[in-house]
Write an enzyme that holds these catalytic residues in place. Structure first.
Site, PDB file in Angstrom:
ATOM      1  N   GLY A  67      -1.805  -5.016   9.651  1.00  0.00           N
ATOM      2  CA  GLY A  67      -2.656  -3.844   9.893  1.00  0.00           C
ATOM      3  C   GLY A  67      -3.935  -4.227  10.628  1.00  0.00           C
ATOM      4  N   GLU A  83      -0.424  -8.637  -3.250  1.00  0.00           N
ATOM      5  CA  GLU A  83       0.867  -7.946  -3.349  1.00  0.00           C
ATOM      6  C   GLU A  83       2.001  -8.951  -3.525  1.00  0.00           C
ATOM      7  OE1 GLU A  83       1.443  -5.569   0.190  1.00  0.00           O
ATOM      8  OE2 GLU A  83       2.078  -3.873  -1.026  1.00  0.00           O
ATOM      9  N   GLY A 116       2.576  -0.797   7.034  1.00  0.00           N
ATOM     10  CA  GLY A 116       3.011  -2.173   6.823  1.00  0.00           C
ATOM     11  C   GLY A 116       1.984  -2.970   6.046  1.00  0.00           C
ATOM     12  N   LYS A 127       8.403   2.048  16.623  1.00  0.00           N
ATOM     13  CA  LYS A 127       9.002   0.707  16.515  1.00  0.00           C
ATOM     14  C   LYS A 127       9.251   0.406  15.042  1.00  0.00           C
ATOM     15  CE  LYS A 127       7.860  -3.386  15.883  1.00  0.00           C
ATOM     16  NZ  LYS A 127       9.063  -3.750  15.077  1.00  0.00           N
ATOM     17  N   GLU A 174      -1.534   2.624   7.048  1.00  0.00           N
ATOM     18  CA  GLU A 174      -0.944   2.835   5.715  1.00  0.00           C
ATOM     19  C   GLU A 174      -0.489   1.463   5.238  1.00  0.00           C
ATOM     20  OE1 GLU A 174      -0.999   5.536   4.062  1.00  0.00           O
ATOM     21  OE2 GLU A 174      -0.997   7.252   5.419  1.00  0.00           O
ATOM     22  N   CYS A 196       5.062   0.432  -1.673  1.00  0.00           N
ATOM     23  CA  CYS A 196       3.619   0.247  -1.501  1.00  0.00           C
ATOM     24  C   CYS A 196       2.844   0.741  -2.718  1.00  0.00           C
ATOM     25  CB  CYS A 196       3.152   0.932  -0.230  1.00  0.00           C
ATOM     26  SG  CYS A 196       3.613   2.666  -0.159  1.00  0.00           S
TER      27      CYS A 196
END
Ligand code: NAD
Length: 504
Positions: free
Chosen positions: A245, A393, A240, A187, A262, A296
């Protein structure tokens, strides 16, 4: 221009009546859910709108994967490898089309997108070679047994990928999973599904059984969750944000299936005063501004030794002002806009918070207002590691420059983060370089470099950057079950049980 060109490319692959939907067993299945919009980040024009997938897909994709997975595993390993090699070749052949789709929907400069296509082809080629080499081993157990270990596929694997690198993350996860004999239900992000749909089609064209890789198109909280809850899947791989997550890990745990996560990062890029400053400067630019900072592994915390701090930041500001920001479809553009309105608002909010906390903007104009494209200029903040902008982030072209005193101080600051995805050190002192590499908590670390990543080398995070490993042989292990088989070889074996052998 981009919409007409995208339509042309899609009709070449899927026929003239193409509509966005889930690609399952060679067919596109249109959803009937909430309407999802894909907008062009350069000018905010609408590219596509399409309905979210229906829950009825859970069984359809799951059954297709189960059936195709059995067929795939029944094939000779060398034949699976040959098909995977052909997938790589098919991707290379479509480099122009795939790069354009990625450029127009993920807003990557066209040349960067071409690089991604080549890397994805290489992922299939690399794992093609592994298909007939994932053999087991014999363990020298201390008994009369022959004990061997073999690797088997898990079965069906669910993979969920983000919008910042849709093509790259799609190939990155599909290739090792099918090389290890699994079937995949992928997906992609609802904002960037097109390149993954094409990869699904190319995989079948290259000779893989129909249904081996299905691409489900829609939201994560609807069809993504429904798949994890209802499909016959044996592992979830999620690429993501850390927040999502957590939802994924909880949903997987409720079904007692494992997950690979990840997630994000806040990587420290450390520059000592004994480094090759010119190279460190270029490295720092690539580390944060490449991909509009939506990577990332971005070097989003730039730790600079205090003896060179002012000069380094001033030079970085001068250099970053020269970066060509613009329409990703135009030749010469070095960085494009932020991918989508939600992310753009997040970057703007983070900048406002940073300034409110006392961070000083040394480079980068104010973000261009929404509606005229989601542009943020390369931005450098003078800050410290306690600030929110250094802890969370931003996922945009914004770096927080932080001074440090000495080696111990640099390591302390680098590790003062909940993340641990990547990091780098710039120094000409070899011993120091290795000392720092060994002490910074990160899954990937570079010495006098940044962002070198290859499918042959393991990748993954420490801490809130996730768990499990992708790439390399580690990814094949992640996508395999391990079976230990014990064979008695003694003529008169001694059993550890002797039931019923007592006196009559
Ligand atoms: P996101 O978490 O919002 O979405 C990622 C995917 O999860 C999308 O496909 C989305 O539809 C799906 N999703 C969302 N909610 C869900 C739910 N409740 N259940 C199931 N699926 C759900 O992330 P994003 O904004 O698309 O991507 C940016 C993030 O990805 C950043 O944090 C970045 O660091 C991270 N990232 C990590 C890596 C890595 O390798 N570590 C690589 C690329 C991106």
């Amino acid at each position: 221009m981009s919409k007409t060109k995208i339509d042309g490319i899609l009709s070449q692959f899927f026929g003239p009546d193409f509509q966005i939907g889930s690609y399952v067993k060679g067919e596109i299945i249109k959803g009937h859910g909430e309407i999802i919009e894909m907008r062009r980040a350069h000018d905010d024009t609408l590219l596509f709108s399409y309905p979210d997938a229906d829950e009825s897909l859970v069984k359809i994709a799951s059954d297709a994967a189960t059936q195709a997975g059995k067929q795939w595993w029944a094939m000779a390993a060398k034949d699976r490898g040959r098909i995977m090699y052909q997938i790589g070749a098919a991707i290379r052949q479509e480099i122009d089309n795939l790069a354009f789709i990625e450029c127009a929907t993920a807003n990557k400069p066209y040349n960067d997108a071409r690089g991604d296509v080549t890397r994805v082809a290489e992922m299939f080629e690399y794992y093609a070679g592994w298909a007939d080499k994932l053999h087991g081993e014999v363990i020298p157990v201390p008994t009369s047994h022959l004990n061997y270990v073999c690797y088997e596929p898990l079965g069906n694997v669910m993979q969920i990928t983000p919008w910042n690198a849709p093509l790259n993350t799609c190939g990155w996860q599909i290739a090792p999973a099918i090389a290890a004999g699994n079937a995949v239900i992928l997906k992609p992000s609802e904002l960037t599904p097109l390149s993954s749909m094409i990869i699904g089609l190319l995989i079948e064209r290259a000779g893989a059984p129909k249904g081996l890789v299905s691409v489900i198109v829609g939201y994560g909280h609807t069809i993504g969750q429904a798949m994890i809850a209802g499909a016959d899947i044996r592992k979830v791989c999620f690429v993501g944000s850390p927040m999502t997550g957590r939802h994924i890990a909880i949903a997987a745990a409720q079904r007692c299936i494992p997950a690979i996560l990840e997630l994000g990062g806040k990587s420290a890029n450390i520059v000592f005063d004994d480094a090759n400053i010119e190279q460190a400067l270029r490295g720092a630019m690539a580390a944060i501004f490449g991909g509009t900072g939506q990577s990332c592994v971005s070097g989003s915390r730039l730790l600079i030794q205090e003896t060179i701090y002012d000069r380094f930041v001033a030079d970085l500001a001068l250099a970053s002002a020269k970066i060509r920001v613009g329409d990703p479809e135009e030749q010469g553009t070095e960085i494009g806009p932020v991918n989508n309105p939600k992310q753009y608002r997040h970057v703007c909010t983070m900048l406002e918070k940073a300034q409110a906390e006392g961070a000083v903007v040394v480079a980068g104009r104010e973000p261009i207002p929404e509606g005229a494209g989601y542009y943020v200029n390369p931005t450098i903040l003078n800050g410290n590691n306690e600030m929110y902008c250094a802890r969370e982030e931003i996922f945009g072209p914004v770096v927080v420059a932080i001074p440090f005193r000495d080696e111990a101080d640099a390591i302390r600051i680098a590790n003062d983060s909940r993340f641990g995805l990547a990091g780098a050190v710039w120094t000409n002192n070899v011993a120091r370089a290795h000392r720092v590499a060994s002490k910074v908590n990160a899954g990937t670390f570079w010495i006098n470099g940044y962002k070198s990543i290859h499918v042959s080398s393991p990748f993954g995070g420490y801490g809130d950057s996730g768990y499990g490993r992708s790439s390399g042989i580690e990814a094949l292990r992640e996508y395999s079950e391990v079976k230990s088989v014990w064979v008695e070889t003694a003529e008169n074996p001694v059993f550890s049980f002797n039931y019923g052998a007592g006196e009559e």
